[in-house]
Design a protein around this motif. Structure first.
Motif, PDB file in Angstrom:
ATOM      1  N   ASN A 121     -15.189 -10.536  -7.940  1.00 29.71           N
ATOM      2  CA  ASN A 121     -15.207  -9.887  -6.610  1.00 29.71           C
ATOM      3  C   ASN A 121     -16.631 -10.061  -6.077  1.00 29.71           C
ATOM      4  OD1 ASN A 121     -12.476  -8.819  -6.685  1.00 29.71           O
ATOM      5  ND2 ASN A 121     -13.385  -6.792  -7.818  1.00 29.71           N
ATOM      6  N   ARG A 122     -16.858 -10.279  -4.892  1.00 28.99           N
ATOM      7  CA  ARG A 122     -17.975 -10.706  -4.448  1.00 28.99           C
ATOM      8  C   ARG A 122     -18.408  -9.290  -3.160  1.00 28.99           C
ATOM      9  NH1 ARG A 122     -20.046 -15.463  -0.539  1.00 28.99           N
ATOM     10  NH2 ARG A 122     -22.281 -15.007  -0.220  1.00 28.99           N
ATOM     11  N   SER A 123     -19.494  -8.854  -3.759  1.00 28.24           N
ATOM     12  CA  SER A 123     -20.085  -7.746  -2.480  1.00 28.24           C
ATOM     13  C   SER A 123     -21.037  -8.108  -1.602  1.00 28.24           C
ATOM     14  CB  SER A 123     -20.925  -6.668  -3.381  1.00 28.24           C
ATOM     15  OG  SER A 123     -20.120  -6.147  -4.515  1.00 28.24           O
ATOM     16  N   LEU A 124     -20.768  -7.660  -0.393  1.00 30.87           N
ATOM     17  CA  LEU A 124     -21.487  -7.967   0.719  1.00 30.87           C
ATOM     18  C   LEU A 124     -22.108  -6.947   1.735  1.00 30.87           C
ATOM     19  CD1 LEU A 124     -18.970 -10.670   2.333  1.00 30.87           C
ATOM     20  CD2 LEU A 124     -20.904 -11.270   0.835  1.00 30.87           C
ATOM     21  N   LEU A 126     -23.361  -6.145   5.234  1.00 30.97           N
ATOM     22  CA  LEU A 126     -23.749  -6.730   6.610  1.00 30.97           C
ATOM     23  C   LEU A 126     -24.649  -6.208   7.475  1.00 30.97           C
ATOM     24  CD1 LEU A 126     -20.068  -7.309   7.541  1.00 30.97           C
ATOM     25  CD2 LEU A 126     -21.427  -8.763   6.205  1.00 30.97           C
ATOM     26  N   ALA A 127     -25.100  -6.710   8.481  1.00 37.37           N
ATOM     27  CA  ALA A 127     -26.279  -6.205   9.138  1.00 37.37           C
ATOM     28  C   ALA A 127     -25.868  -4.706   9.867  1.00 37.37           C
ATOM     29  CB  ALA A 127     -26.390  -7.258  10.455  1.00 37.37           C
ATOM     30  N   ASN A 128     -24.805  -4.433  10.061  1.00 40.10           N
ATOM     31  CA  ASN A 128     -24.636  -3.060  10.717  1.00 40.10           C
ATOM     32  C   ASN A 128     -24.357  -1.999   9.794  1.00 40.10           C
ATOM     33  OD1 ASN A 128     -22.133  -3.567   9.732  1.00 40.10           O
ATOM     34  ND2 ASN A 128     -21.008  -3.815  11.462  1.00 40.10           N
ATOM     35  N   GLY A 129     -24.479  -2.236   8.359  1.00 40.52           N
ATOM     36  CA  GLY A 129     -24.351  -1.147   7.640  1.00 40.52           C
ATOM     37  C   GLY A 129     -22.959  -0.998   6.970  1.00 40.52           C
ATOM     38  N   THR A 130     -22.301  -2.033   7.254  1.00 41.70           N
ATOM     39  CA  THR A 130     -20.926  -2.122   6.606  1.00 41.70           C
ATOM     40  C   THR A 130     -21.083  -2.835   5.293  1.00 41.70           C
ATOM     41  OG1 THR A 130     -19.841  -2.287   8.662  1.00 41.70           O
ATOM     42  CG2 THR A 130     -18.549  -3.274   7.024  1.00 41.70           C
ATOM     43  N   SER A 131     -20.466  -2.156   4.356  1.00 39.40           N
ATOM     44  CA  SER A 131     -20.220  -2.854   2.741  1.00 39.40           C
ATOM     45  C   SER A 131     -19.015  -3.538   2.912  1.00 39.40           C
ATOM     46  CB  SER A 131     -20.644  -2.038   1.845  1.00 39.40           C
ATOM     47  OG  SER A 131     -21.874  -1.618   1.933  1.00 39.40           O
ATOM     48  N   VAL A 132     -18.843  -4.763   2.312  1.00 37.86           N
ATOM     49  CA  VAL A 132     -17.422  -5.370   2.120  1.00 37.86           C
ATOM     50  C   VAL A 132     -17.451  -5.940   0.727  1.00 37.86           C
ATOM     51  CG1 VAL A 132     -15.985  -7.309   2.850  1.00 37.86           C
ATOM     52  CG2 VAL A 132     -17.610  -6.164   4.707  1.00 37.86           C
ATOM     53  N   ILE A 133     -16.435  -5.755   0.204  1.00 38.44           N
ATOM     54  CA  ILE A 133     -15.876  -6.357  -1.099  1.00 38.44           C
ATOM     55  C   ILE A 133     -14.828  -7.503  -1.019  1.00 38.44           C
ATOM     56  CG2 ILE A 133     -15.495  -5.897  -3.613  1.00 38.44           C
ATOM     57  CD1 ILE A 133     -16.447  -3.099  -3.242  1.00 38.44           C
ATOM     58  N   LEU A 134     -15.339  -8.814  -1.349  1.00 39.88           N
ATOM     59  CA  LEU A 134     -14.229  -9.748  -1.261  1.00 39.88           C
ATOM     60  C   LEU A 134     -13.383 -10.042  -2.344  1.00 39.88           C
ATOM     61  CD1 LEU A 134     -15.765 -12.585   1.035  1.00 39.88           C
ATOM     62  CD2 LEU A 134     -14.045 -11.060   1.421  1.00 39.88           C
ATOM     63  N   ALA A 135     -12.295  -9.980  -2.466  1.00 39.51           N
ATOM     64  CA  ALA A 135     -11.511 -10.202  -3.598  1.00 39.51           C
ATOM     65  C   ALA A 135     -11.505 -11.862  -3.806  1.00 39.51           C
ATOM     66  CB  ALA A 135     -10.042 -10.051  -3.371  1.00 39.51           C
ATOM     67  N   PRO A 136     -11.211 -12.323  -4.994  1.00 39.74           N
ATOM     68  CA  PRO A 136     -11.164 -13.813  -5.127  1.00 39.74           C
ATOM     69  C   PRO A 136     -10.426 -14.681  -4.292  1.00 39.74           C
ATOM     70  CG  PRO A 136     -10.905 -12.701  -7.363  1.00 39.74           C
ATOM     71  CD  PRO A 136     -10.631 -11.715  -6.285  1.00 39.74           C
ATOM     72  N   SER A 137     -10.586 -15.837  -4.013  1.00 43.04           N
ATOM     73  CA  SER A 137      -9.729 -16.642  -2.929  1.00 43.04           C
ATOM     74  C   SER A 137      -9.641 -15.935  -1.792  1.00 43.04           C
ATOM     75  CB  SER A 137      -8.576 -17.054  -3.734  1.00 43.04           C
ATOM     76  OG  SER A 137      -8.761 -17.567  -4.815  1.00 43.04           O
ATOM     77  N   SER A 138     -10.798 -15.165  -1.040  1.00 41.50           N
ATOM     78  CA  SER A 138     -10.885 -14.573   0.089  1.00 41.50           C
ATOM     79  C   SER A 138     -11.819 -15.090   1.019  1.00 41.50           C
ATOM     80  CB  SER A 138     -10.754 -13.093  -0.159  1.00 41.50           C
ATOM     81  OG  SER A 138      -9.477 -12.735  -1.044  1.00 41.50           O
ATOM     82  N   ARG A 139     -11.852 -14.780   2.274  1.00 41.81           N
ATOM     83  CA  ARG A 139     -12.682 -15.307   2.835  1.00 41.81           C
ATOM     84  C   ARG A 139     -12.750 -14.227   4.464  1.00 41.81           C
ATOM     85  NH1 ARG A 139     -12.096 -21.278   5.385  1.00 41.81           N
ATOM     86  NH2 ARG A 139     -12.979 -21.652   3.450  1.00 41.81           N
ATOM     87  N   ILE A 140     -13.994 -13.983   4.970  1.00 45.51           N
ATOM     88  CA  ILE A 140     -14.269 -13.382   6.048  1.00 45.51           C
ATOM     89  C   ILE A 140     -15.086 -14.180   7.055  1.00 45.51           C
ATOM     90  CG2 ILE A 140     -13.910 -11.040   5.147  1.00 45.51           C
ATOM     91  CD1 ILE A 140     -16.813 -10.637   5.421  1.00 45.51           C
ATOM     92  N   ILE A 141     -14.832 -14.046   8.438  1.00 45.24           N
ATOM     93  CA  ILE A 141     -15.884 -14.611   9.124  1.00 45.24           C
ATOM     94  C   ILE A 141     -16.505 -13.594  10.042  1.00 45.24           C
ATOM     95  CG2 ILE A 141     -15.974 -16.358  11.204  1.00 45.24           C
ATOM     96  CD1 ILE A 141     -13.370 -17.640   9.766  1.00 45.24           C
ATOM     97  N   VAL A 142     -17.764 -13.485  10.266  1.00 46.95           N
ATOM     98  CA  VAL A 142     -18.385 -12.470  10.843  1.00 46.95           C
ATOM     99  C   VAL A 142     -19.075 -12.982  12.308  1.00 46.95           C
ATOM    100  CG1 VAL A 142     -20.363 -10.563  10.699  1.00 46.95           C
ATOM    101  CG2 VAL A 142     -19.052 -11.073   8.664  1.00 46.95           C
ATOM    102  N   THR A 143     -19.011 -12.259  13.214  1.00 45.05           N
ATOM    103  CA  THR A 143     -19.476 -12.708  14.569  1.00 45.05           C
ATOM    104  C   THR A 143     -20.360 -11.700  15.289  1.00 45.05           C
ATOM    105  OG1 THR A 143     -17.488 -14.164  15.156  1.00 45.05           O
ATOM    106  CG2 THR A 143     -18.977 -13.514  16.735  1.00 45.05           C
ATOM    107  N   GLY A 144     -21.472 -11.968  15.722  1.00 44.24           N
ATOM    108  CA  GLY A 144     -22.396 -11.048  16.422  1.00 44.24           C
ATOM    109  C   GLY A 144     -23.708 -10.676  15.245  1.00 44.24           C
TER     110      GLY A 144
END
Length: 317
Positions: A121-124, A126-144
């Motif tokens: 898993n990958r921990s992220l 983000l700038a707005n105080g949001t924490s995200v954990i990405l599962a393997p073979s996953s992708r998110i796109i962040v705008t703004g």
């Protein structure tokens, strides 16, 4: 050094330890959440470390290029890479500052892609105080610049959103749109099938073919796909259970389960038409991913046929 700065440094060291620990298969998520909630500053410390961690992971090639040849040092992300004194050495800190400053000057419309092509898993943060954990073979796109719009392009992600009534945050997954004001939830998008489960708080989901958004409270999940939307209760412990080494489901379409297994096993899982309408409720231990197909077949009483890197699951003949 003041008592406050000593405490801040101690918290950063703890955050560094948790950042490394959460990358392990047997991560203590209950312990992490207890630490996070023990002091509001713990979240700030963890977000700071996770943000730098993501920047290093995303820009390690550029950082290596900027480092003088006689000052090069290993910067590839590793479980034990977090050594505070090493991290903030002049060369890496200066290079990282140059690279991180550039995105801040971009247009708010410029997207940032976070991809997890590894097996952990990958921990992220983000700038707005949001924490995200990405599962393997996953992708998110962040705008703004304030990360107000997030798209789950594929796979699964767990969102921990800090409550802020003045902020607008939207998470999209395919043709589904999630609106959130501060909560914890997991979203899965695979093969046209969508699932969102809420562990804490409340979200609303806009979906094709419905006149008004669906409200989802904690302890509930919404599943969509080729058929009608299904809103149902779910054990909170199941939501994001993949972070703790298990794939847990309540009445999940078999196509979604197969896609999850494919991510962890590295094999293409083909669902035969004879079982494509089946749903699965239960829990599978991820391990190294090699036993997931057999475990699913054993529980559901279905057949498996392997061909190279693909496995077809279907009715028993």
């Amino acid at each position: 050094m003041t008592a406050r700065s000593e405490m801040d440094e101690r918290m950063l060291d703890q955050a560094i330890a948790w950042q490394a620990a959460l990358e392990q298969d047997d991560a203590d998520w209950d312990g992490y959440l207890a630490w996070l909630e023990a002091d509001p500053r713990h979240r700030d410390a963890f977000d700071s470390i996770a943000l730098v961690d993501s920047a290093i992971a995303d820009h390690r090639d550029e950082i290596k290029t900027l480092l003088a040849p006689d000052r090069e040092m290993p910067i590839n992300p590793l479980p034990n890479r977090w050594r505070p004194r090493l991290l903030w050495s002049g060369a890496i800190a200066a290079s990282l500052a140059m690279l991180v400053a550039v995105p801040m000057l971009r247009s708010n419309a410029d997207p940032v892609v976070y991809d997890n092509g590894g097996t952990a898993n990958r921990s992220l943060a983000l700038a707005n105080g949001t924490s995200v954990i990405l599962a393997p073979s996953s992708r998110i796109i962040v705008t703004g610049r304030d990360a107000a719009a997030i798209e789950l392009a594929r796979g699964e992600a767990y969102f921990d959103v800090r409550h802020d009534p003045g902020r607008t945050l939207a998470v999209s997954a395919g043709s589904y749109r999630i609106s959130d004001i501060g909560t914890r939830f997991s979203v899965n998008l695979a093969r046209g099938t969508f699932r969102v489960g809420v562990a804490e708080g409340v979200i609303s989901v806009e979906a094709p073919g419905i006149a008004r958004p669906v409200r989802i409270d904690a302890g509930h999940q919404l599943v969509g796909g080729s058929g009608a939307l299904t809103l149902a209760p779910v054990d909170v412990a199941q939501i994001g259970s993949w972070r703790r080494g298990r794939l847990s489901y309540t009445d999940a379409p078999l196509a979604l389960v197969a896609a999850d297994i494919s991510r962890y096993s590295g094999k293409a899982i083909i669902v035969d038409p004879s079982v494509e309408k089946k749903h699965f409720s239960g829990s599978l231990v991820i391990g190294d991913g090699s036993k997931l197909v057999d475990d699913l077949a054993g529980v559901m009483g279905i057949d498996t046929q392997s061909t190279g890197d693909a496995v077809r699951i279907g009715a028993v003949r």
